[in-house]
Design a protein around this motif. Structure first.
Motif, PDB file in Angstrom:
ATOM      1  N   TYR A   1      -9.744  -4.517  -8.404  1.00  0.00           N
ATOM      2  CA  TYR A   1      -8.683  -4.521  -7.401  1.00  0.00           C
ATOM      3  C   TYR A   1      -9.303  -4.624  -6.016  1.00  0.00           C
ATOM      4  CZ  TYR A   1      -9.414   0.325  -5.784  1.00  0.00           C
ATOM      5  OH  TYR A   1      -9.942   1.470  -5.235  1.00  0.00           O
TER       6      TYR A   1
ATOM      7  N   TYR B   1      -8.024  -3.987  -1.814  1.00  0.00           N
ATOM      8  CA  TYR B   1      -7.019  -3.629  -0.824  1.00  0.00           C
ATOM      9  C   TYR B   1      -7.115  -4.645   0.302  1.00  0.00           C
ATOM     10  CZ  TYR B   1      -4.584  -0.982   2.846  1.00  0.00           C
ATOM     11  OH  TYR B   1      -3.724  -0.597   3.858  1.00  0.00           O
TER      12      TYR B   1
ATOM     13  N   ASP C   1       0.809  -1.224   0.000  1.00  0.00           N
ATOM     14  CA  ASP C   1       0.000   0.000   0.000  1.00  0.00           C
ATOM     15  C   ASP C   1       0.845   1.277   0.000  1.00  0.00           C
ATOM     16  OD1 ASP C   1       0.894  -0.310   2.618  1.00  0.00           O
ATOM     17  OD2 ASP C   1      -1.101  -0.408   3.517  1.00  0.00           O
TER      18      ASP C   1
ATOM     19  N   TYR D   1      -2.167  -4.127  -2.169  1.00  0.00           N
ATOM     20  CA  TYR D   1      -3.177  -4.010  -3.213  1.00  0.00           C
ATOM     21  C   TYR D   1      -3.017  -5.181  -4.176  1.00  0.00           C
ATOM     22  CZ  TYR D   1      -4.689   0.545  -1.658  1.00  0.00           C
ATOM     23  OH  TYR D   1      -5.217   1.564  -0.923  1.00  0.00           O
TER      24      TYR D   1
END
Length: 423
Positions: free
Chosen positions: A365, A367, A329, A417
């Protein structure tokens, strides 16, 4: 010169052939009439148009059949997502979806990862037993100094003999944990086949292959797997990483009751010298090209690497293939001089920009994080959170305490990510 009598005779012969149903003869005479330059009669035009239509219709049927067979073949190869297994993983890993993009994970599939950890610790102890204690500590210190550059935003050289072992101790388990979940998300979308070709760029010891093998092992406990075959290409600068990765693979994965059928191929080359020493990777071959945590801090080096990545994507990925990118990240936002914060719009725009600079189009995507917030917290606060909430590396921690002087118990943590993209 057109001969009317010859033409009339050919037309009569054509009618008789049509009446008899002799298509081959009719076509031959029609071809002779056309060569003579004579105009077709209404019957000859009608026959010509009928033949054209029949050919087009047959071509349509053949194309439709081929497409259907291709779709059925692809469906047969696919691993159909098992709802019971998906629910199990969500429960075991304590997956909590806080918003569209943030997925918190504070659990683990204990027996799968515990078995991996135990075997890894045994392997490292066996390797260390070959050195005297004094020589071992010197070698470990050299490797730690090299690999700890990551914490300072420096790209390590990975050149020391025990660098792979230090990587195994400090980063391997966390990275397998992360990539396991990345493969799980891809499996959940029905994108994993039982025959899969993977290119792992900057592969290290093969974290991507281990993670997929563990996922398939987990799935097999819920539903029978079809005959599975993985073609795994490791593209890595350091042959010592490739060697140690394969060595541990043979000790652990291939010793399982039902090991995954995997073909390993090692391409040992520096991606920063790709133009000078091009590799012989197959073209339009890979279902997945994976880059896990190999994004450089130095802007010039990063640009050079990205140009190489784009070239590899363009030539190596098959037409239906995907690119899986995994980046920490803070590193992602540092590239663009931004701070990680609770701002979904900034986050989405940053991810899209990152993907676009690699010549790719974003599919989705997530996180993956151990915490419930994107906002950074102090090391002390996170240590307290980890102690009470995160799964522990019970067997690796004593090694870290012995050789690195670590005072706390290590936990499985996430701060990455996971990005899926296409050409």
């Amino acid at each position: 010169m057109i001969n009317p009598i010859a033409n009339w005779w050919r037309s009569q012969q054509f009618k008789l052939a049509v009446i008899r149903g002799d298509t081959r003869k009719s076509l031959q005479i029609l071809h002779d009439i056309q060569k003579s330059g004579a105009r077709f009669s209404w019957l000859e035009k009608l026959f010509r148009d009928r033949i054209k239509f029949e050919r087009l219709y047959q071509e349509y049927k053949d194309n439709n059949k081929n497409l259907k067979e291709k779709q059925e073949s692809k469906a047969n190869l696919g691993l159909i997502p098992n709802k019971q297994f998906i629910d199990f993983v969500c429960k075991e890993f304590n997956l909590v979806k806080h918003d569209q993009y943030k997925l918190q994970c504070t659990g683990i599939q204990k027996h799968i990862f515990e078995d991996l950890e135990v075997n890894l610790v045994e392997y490292i102890n066996d390797e260390f037993s070959r050195f005297s204690q004094q020589k071992l500590m010197i070698k470990i210190e050299d490797a730690i100094d090299d690999i700890d550059g990551l914490k300072k935003g420096k790209d390590p050289d990975y050149r020391f003999s025990l660098t792979p072992h230090v990587y195994f101790m400090k980063y391997f388990l966390d990275n397998v944990y992360c990539v396991y979940l990345a493969w799980f998300l891809i499996y959940q979308d029905g994108l994993i086949n039982n025959k899969i070709n993977i290119l792992d760029i900057a592969a290290g010891p093969g974290t991507v292959a281990y993670s997929l093998a563990l996922l398939l092992q987990s799935i097999s406990e819920f539903t029978p797997l079809p005959q599975t075959h993985i073609s795994y290409y490791s593209l890595e600068k350091q042959d010592s990483f490739q060697y140690r990765g394969l060595q541990f693979w043979r000790k652990y994965i291939e010793s399982q009751t039902k090991p995954i059928n995997t073909y390993y191929r090692f391409v040992t080359t520096d991606i920063l010298n790709w133009q000078q020493k091009p590799s012989n990777l197959p073209e339009n071959f890979f279902d997945f090209i994976v880059i896990s945590h190999c994004f450089f801090s130095d802007p010039d080096v990063r640009l050079q690497a990205h140009n190489t990545y784009k070239q590899i994507f363009e030539t190596g990925l098959n037409e239906e293939g995907y690119v899986l990118l995994i980046i920490q990240d803070k590193k992602l936002f540092k590239i663009y001089n931004l701070k990680l914060r609770e701002d979904q719009e900034q986050e989405k725009n940053t991810v899209i920009k990152f993907v676009s600079e690699l010549g790719l189009k974003l599919v989705w995507y997530q996180y993956l994080t151990s915490r419930d917030s994107r906002n950074p917290c102090s090391a002390v606060k996170f240590a307290q959170f980890a102690e009470h909430n995160l799964p522990k590396q019970v067997y690796m921690t004593p090694l870290l305490q012995k050789y690195f002087g670590q005072k706390y118990q290590s936990s499985y943590t996430l701060d990455d990510y996971v990005i899926l993209a296409k050409k």
